[in-house]
Design a protein around this motif. Structure first.
Motif, PDB file in Angstrom:
ATOM      1  N   PRO A  96     -12.586  -6.982  -6.239  1.00 30.26           N
ATOM      2  CA  PRO A  96     -11.846  -8.159  -5.772  1.00 30.26           C
ATOM      3  C   PRO A  96     -10.500  -8.381  -6.458  1.00 30.26           C
ATOM      4  N   VAL A  97     -10.366  -7.976  -7.708  1.00 33.85           N
ATOM      5  CA  VAL A  97      -9.094  -8.179  -8.410  1.00 33.85           C
ATOM      6  C   VAL A  97      -8.027  -7.194  -7.930  1.00 33.85           C
ATOM      7  N   GLY A  98      -8.386  -5.941  -7.772  1.00 34.45           N
ATOM      8  CA  GLY A  98      -7.405  -4.921  -7.430  1.00 34.45           C
ATOM      9  C   GLY A  98      -7.217  -4.670  -5.951  1.00 34.45           C
ATOM     10  N   ARG A  99      -8.191  -5.012  -5.162  1.00 33.90           N
ATOM     11  CA  ARG A  99      -8.153  -4.685  -3.729  1.00 33.90           C
ATOM     12  C   ARG A  99      -6.959  -5.272  -2.978  1.00 33.90           C
ATOM     13  N   PRO A 100      -6.545  -6.523  -3.252  1.00 37.63           N
ATOM     14  CA  PRO A 100      -5.376  -7.049  -2.538  1.00 37.63           C
ATOM     15  C   PRO A 100      -4.114  -6.200  -2.742  1.00 37.63           C
ATOM     16  N   TYR A 101      -3.946  -5.645  -3.933  1.00 37.96           N
ATOM     17  CA  TYR A 101      -2.787  -4.784  -4.183  1.00 37.96           C
ATOM     18  C   TYR A 101      -2.885  -3.517  -3.337  1.00 37.96           C
ATOM     19  N   LEU A 102      -4.064  -2.938  -3.307  1.00 37.88           N
ATOM     20  CA  LEU A 102      -4.256  -1.707  -2.545  1.00 37.88           C
ATOM     21  C   LEU A 102      -3.957  -1.933  -1.070  1.00 37.88           C
ATOM     22  N   THR A 103      -4.466  -3.015  -0.545  1.00 37.32           N
ATOM     23  CA  THR A 103      -4.268  -3.318   0.869  1.00 37.32           C
ATOM     24  C   THR A 103      -2.786  -3.501   1.185  1.00 37.32           C
ATOM     25  N   MET A 104      -2.100  -4.311   0.385  1.00 39.25           N
ATOM     26  CA  MET A 104      -0.695  -4.592   0.661  1.00 39.25           C
ATOM     27  C   MET A 104       0.162  -3.341   0.499  1.00 39.25           C
ATOM     28  N   PHE A 105      -0.030  -2.601  -0.574  1.00 33.80           N
ATOM     29  CA  PHE A 105       0.846  -1.463  -0.820  1.00 33.80           C
ATOM     30  C   PHE A 105       0.489  -0.254   0.035  1.00 33.80           C
ATOM     31  N   ASN A 106      -0.743  -0.133   0.482  1.00 35.65           N
ATOM     32  CA  ASN A 106      -1.061   0.931   1.433  1.00 35.65           C
ATOM     33  C   ASN A 106      -0.347   0.690   2.753  1.00 35.65           C
ATOM     34  N   ILE A 156      -8.863   5.880  -2.267  1.00 37.99           N
ATOM     35  CA  ILE A 156      -8.415   4.529  -1.911  1.00 37.99           C
ATOM     36  C   ILE A 156      -8.055   4.470  -0.428  1.00 37.99           C
ATOM     37  N   ILE A 157      -7.372   5.486   0.071  1.00 33.50           N
ATOM     38  CA  ILE A 157      -7.042   5.533   1.503  1.00 33.50           C
ATOM     39  C   ILE A 157      -8.326   5.565   2.327  1.00 33.50           C
ATOM     40  N   ASP A 158      -9.291   6.348   1.883  1.00 39.86           N
ATOM     41  CA  ASP A 158     -10.591   6.420   2.548  1.00 39.86           C
ATOM     42  C   ASP A 158     -11.253   5.042   2.553  1.00 39.86           C
ATOM     43  N   LEU A 159     -11.255   4.393   1.403  1.00 38.86           N
ATOM     44  CA  LEU A 159     -11.876   3.073   1.282  1.00 38.86           C
ATOM     45  C   LEU A 159     -11.190   2.057   2.198  1.00 38.86           C
ATOM     46  N   GLU A 160      -9.876   2.070   2.225  1.00 40.98           N
ATOM     47  CA  GLU A 160      -9.141   1.151   3.092  1.00 40.98           C
ATOM     48  C   GLU A 160      -9.441   1.419   4.566  1.00 40.98           C
ATOM     49  N   SER A 165     -17.507   1.341   0.621  1.00 39.59           N
ATOM     50  CA  SER A 165     -17.335   1.405  -0.831  1.00 39.59           C
ATOM     51  C   SER A 165     -18.454   2.169  -1.523  1.00 39.59           C
ATOM     52  N   ALA A 166     -19.681   2.092  -1.030  1.00 37.67           N
ATOM     53  CA  ALA A 166     -20.783   2.814  -1.682  1.00 37.67           C
ATOM     54  C   ALA A 166     -20.525   4.320  -1.652  1.00 37.67           C
ATOM     55  N   ARG A 167     -20.135   4.833  -0.507  1.00 38.22           N
ATOM     56  CA  ARG A 167     -19.876   6.272  -0.377  1.00 38.22           C
ATOM     57  C   ARG A 167     -18.674   6.692  -1.216  1.00 38.22           C
ATOM     58  N   VAL A 168     -17.596   5.897  -1.162  1.00 44.23           N
ATOM     59  CA  VAL A 168     -16.386   6.227  -1.902  1.00 44.23           C
ATOM     60  C   VAL A 168     -16.629   6.121  -3.404  1.00 44.23           C
ATOM     61  N   ASP A 169     -17.383   5.114  -3.831  1.00 47.35           N
ATOM     62  CA  ASP A 169     -17.721   4.989  -5.250  1.00 47.35           C
ATOM     63  C   ASP A 169     -18.542   6.191  -5.728  1.00 47.35           C
ATOM     64  N   ARG A 170     -19.473   6.645  -4.913  1.00 49.16           N
ATOM     65  CA  ARG A 170     -20.262   7.839  -5.271  1.00 49.16           C
ATOM     66  C   ARG A 170     -19.349   9.058  -5.412  1.00 49.16           C
ATOM     67  N   ALA A 171     -18.400   9.191  -4.504  1.00 52.67           N
ATOM     68  CA  ALA A 171     -17.468  10.319  -4.569  1.00 52.67           C
ATOM     69  C   ALA A 171     -16.638  10.260  -5.849  1.00 52.67           C
ATOM     70  N   PHE A 172     -16.182   9.067  -6.206  1.00 58.36           N
ATOM     71  CA  PHE A 172     -15.405   8.937  -7.437  1.00 58.36           C
ATOM     72  C   PHE A 172     -16.264   9.297  -8.642  1.00 58.36           C
ATOM     73  N   GLU A 173     -17.503   8.835  -8.651  1.00 60.68           N
ATOM     74  CA  GLU A 173     -18.407   9.145  -9.769  1.00 60.68           C
ATOM     75  C   GLU A 173     -18.638  10.650  -9.870  1.00 60.68           C
ATOM     76  N   GLU A 174     -18.843  11.309  -8.750  1.00 61.18           N
ATOM     77  CA  GLU A 174     -19.026  12.763  -8.759  1.00 61.18           C
ATOM     78  C   GLU A 174     -17.788  13.466  -9.303  1.00 61.18           C
TER      79      GLU A 174
END
Length: 183
Positions: A96-106, A156-160, A165-174
């Protein structure tokens, strides 16, 4: 004798406009920024000159905030292992803290004309390399900064695009595990 500009009023307006843009995106008209800042459209023009100048300044203010947050998140914090720092940074950047930045700047990255901020895509890429290099230096792999940044940006592009988020978070962890960060 004209009225003297008051930088503190301009800063207050700009902060309110950045808050609004992060919550709702950049508006097409001045009215939403006028409402958000409590200043008339006439006062917005007085302080910023044009709508586009206000939007540019709003983007820059939001970017300053994002840079401060992300630089703190991506900086090494000894004795914490840097790969743990990356995991925590990912949680905040995509939460929630970082997502607004990602959305706007993407959205800004997708603007091929980049009329409001020429060169944004290059700046938005290269400004994260140094903190990543510094952090990855602590694990003996500063040369991986470009790879780590590319993976983060791609995820991040995938998430947007998908909201999965569950799938993307798993990918980041891997990915972090692949860097040698099982712990």
């Amino acid at each position: 004798m004209g009225r003297h500009r008051q930088p503190e009023i301009r800063d207050r307006i700009l902060d309110a406009c950045a808050d609004h843009a992060l919550a709702h995106g950049l508006p097409d008209r001045l009215e939403p920024l006028s409402t958000a800042s409590g200043a008339s459209a006439r006062m917005l023009i007085y302080h910023f000159g044009t709508r586009d100048a206000l939007l540019r300044e709003t983007l820059k203010r939001a970017r300053e905030r994002q840079r401060a947050l992300y630089l703190e998140l991506l900086s090494p914090r000894p004795p914490e292992p840097y790969l743990s720092t990356l995991r925590e940074a990912w949680k905040v950047m995509t939460g929630p803290v970082g997502r607004p930045y990602l959305t706007m700047f993407n959205r800004l990255r997708e603007d091929t004309a980049q009329q409001l901020w020429p060169g944004f895509r290059q700046v938005a890429t290269t400004d994260w390399l140094e903190p990543l290099e510094n952090g990855l230096r602590s694990v003996g792999r500063p040369e991986l900064a470009t790879l780590v940044l590319a993976v983060i940006r791609g995820l991040i592009i995938d998430l947007e695009a998908t909201g999965d988020s569950a799938r993307v978070d798993r990918a980041f962890e891997e990915f972090v595990v692949g860097l040698g960060g099982r712990a």
